[in-house]
Design an enzyme around this catalytic site. Structure first.
Site, PDB file in Angstrom:
ATOM      1  N   GLU A 257     -47.845 -59.008 -28.536  1.00  0.00           N
ATOM      2  CA  GLU A 257     -48.281 -58.678 -27.178  1.00  0.00           C
ATOM      3  C   GLU A 257     -47.917 -57.222 -26.946  1.00  0.00           C
ATOM      4  O   GLU A 257     -46.740 -56.857 -26.961  1.00  0.00           O
ATOM      5  CB  GLU A 257     -47.599 -59.558 -26.131  1.00  0.00           C
ATOM      6  N   CYS A 294     -45.878 -56.543 -18.069  1.00  0.00           N
ATOM      7  CA  CYS A 294     -47.030 -56.324 -18.949  1.00  0.00           C
ATOM      8  C   CYS A 294     -48.313 -56.775 -18.286  1.00  0.00           C
ATOM      9  O   CYS A 294     -49.405 -56.340 -18.676  1.00  0.00           O
ATOM     10  CB  CYS A 294     -46.818 -57.040 -20.273  1.00  0.00           C
TER      11      CYS A 294
END
Length: 513
Positions: A257, A294
């Site tokens: 990620e 994020c």
């Protein structure tokens, strides 16, 4: 010198042999604790987790491992107040932001604990129905999934020291795979404390959970072919991991990620209700955890005619956000996690400001109960550009803090094209009231996003938030977001299992049920 936190590896607590790296209070500037992993026998520690921890976990059923996760959750719940104190001191978070991390981690664990109960006494998973291999049904193929006989190495980011651990560890432990976590150094204290508390409670078999604090040197070297690694962080570090011989030569499974330029889009032709929902969510996403998520909104797309109105409305909300010492009850947004992060965010704002106008300048915002010369605080900053097509920087640069850019579009097709210039993101949110238009936009963005969050008036009081990652939904994204997948309910278990086809007589396949 402050306390040196212990690593837990090889079934025992171990101190590093070096002086340690200090962790600081990002608001007060005081040293808190130190971390160090120098001198650890990583190969032996990984082998212990792989052989001792893995064997013990695989001997348990999914239901037993689910009960184990429930016991872990109870340990964490019992120590919750301490974790809040550590988060405030080491991450500079206000209580609501700490809850996202600490309580979010506990909730995710509870979700996978219940899943284990539902899976029952099985020790493997069937994957679809048996399929004939010929005219005679007596010989068939049955796909199944079994836990990988390796370790799960987690190399985590600084922004979620609790949730970042447990959202990965829940599915891994439920799958029967031991966990070794390397938390980001700057905020490692909370992760280390949680792991130590769980191990002290004796609710996991030896070797099932380990923590290495400090340098990550040697961790990838210790991986073997049936291990897996899950990384959250920068695209540059992700590239290093992907090129490591453990991945390139030993075929270690990897989940990444990375960077993500997430979007919020107000659909054309919408009224005041959808507009207000967008404004509220953008302001919230910019300020929760000081924008250090994020999944935070980085680009905000509105019809050209609403650009000025949106700029004024978002700026008005941001201007009411008190920023400073999270210990002060009036403060609604705390600090960034470190001086390095503060410098990075300020540099990023300066870069964007060379290509966009500053609509609300959080750098000029006074701090509450905090010394600007010491505290790693910066107010929320909204930028804007009317040149949506000819300004690539706003589509390419992610400032990992309370920063977003407002961008106007001509029509729906133009909006979708601009969103896709993010080159793959974790999440996009859509705001409107026309179900058909919302559905069409969601489908248009689905291939380039891990999650599409649709907010219409009917769910205004129900939706879970643009940036809030729920264990029932997929977390990850294609392209520059890393191409990884986490959570998504039972889908999360796939990463920790190996799929195989058993070709046999039906009588044999029936034994697999």
């Amino acid at each position: 010198m402050s306390e040196l936190l212990l690593n837990h590896l090889g079934g025992r607590a171990q101190a590093g042999t070096g002086p340690g790296t200090p962790l600081f209070d990002p608001v007060l500037g005081t040293e808190l604790v130190r971390v160090d992993a120098t001198g650890l026998d990583l190969a032996a520690g990984f082998a212990f987790a792989r052989e001792t921890g893995g064997a013990a976990l695989r001997a348990m059923s999914y239901a037993q491992r689910g009960a184990m996760l429930a016991a872990v959750g109870k340990v964490l719940q019992a120590n919750r107040d301490l974790y809040y104190e550590i988060s405030t001191a080491n991450s500079g978070t206000v209580k609501n932001d700490t809850a996202v991390d600490v309580d979010g981690g506990i909730y995710t664990l509870s979700t996978y604990a219940k899943m284990g109960e539902a899976l029952g006494d099985r020790r493997h998973l069937l994957d679809g129905d048996a399929a004939r291999l010929g005219k005679d049904p007596a010989f068939q193929s049955q796909h199944l999934q079994v836990p990988t006989r390796g370790v799960a190495l987690f190399i985590n980011a600084f922004n979620f020291p609790s949730w970042g651990l447990w959202e990965k560890a829940g599915p891994a432990l439920l799958s029967g795979v031991p966990v070794i976590v390397k938390p980001a150094t700057a905020t490692a204290w909370l992760t280390q404390c949680m792991v130590a508390d769980v191990l002290a409670a004796g609710v996991l078999p030896p070797g099932a959970l380990s923590v290495v604090c400090g340098s990550s040197t040697g961790l990838m070297d210790a991986l073997q072919p049936f291990d897996v690694v899950s990384f959250t962080g920068s695209a540059d570090t992700a590239a290093v991991i992907r090129s490591h011989q453990a991945v390139a030569q030993r075929s270690v499974r990897v989940n990444i990620e990375a960077d993500s330029i997430n979007s919020a889009v107000l659909l054309p032709g919408e009224g005041a209700e959808a507009f207000d929902l967008l404004v509220k969510e953008v302001a919230r996403e910019m300020t929760v955890k000081s924008g250090q998520k994020c999944t935070a909104i980085r680009r905000v797309f509105v019809p050209e005619a609403l650009y000025t109105q949106a700029a004024e409305a978002i700026a008005a909300r941001l201007g009411k956000t008190a920023v400073g010492n999270p210990r002060n009850e009036s403060v609604r947004m705390g600090s960034l996690v470190s001086r390095a992060q503060l410098a990075s965010v300020k540099d990023g704002i300066a870069l964007l400001a060379r290509h966009a106008e500053v609509l609300h300048d959080g750098r000029q915002q006074p701090l509450v109960d905090a010394d600007p010369a010491v505290a790693c605080c910066v107010g929320p900053t909204l930028l804007g550009t009317r040149d949506a097509d000819g300004n690539p920087v706003v589509h390419d640069v992610e400032v990992f803090g309370p920063v977003a850019t407002l961008i106007p579009y001509r029509d729906a097709a133009h909006a979708m094209a601009l969103v896709r210039r993010g080159q793959g993101s974790l999440v996009a949110s859509l705001y409107g009231s026309d179900a058909a238009a919302l559905g069409a936009a969601a489908l248009e963005l689905a291939d380039s996003h891990g999650r599409v969050h649709v907010i219409s008036p009917e769910v205004a009081a129900l939706h879970t938030g643009h940036g809030n990652v729920m264990p029932q939904s997929l977390h990850g994204g294609p392209g520059r977001a890393g191409g990884g997948e986490e959570l998504g309910g039972a889908r999360a278990l796939n990463f920790y299992h190996r799929r195989a086809a058993v070709q046999a007589a039906t009588s044999v396949l029936n034994r697999l049920n």
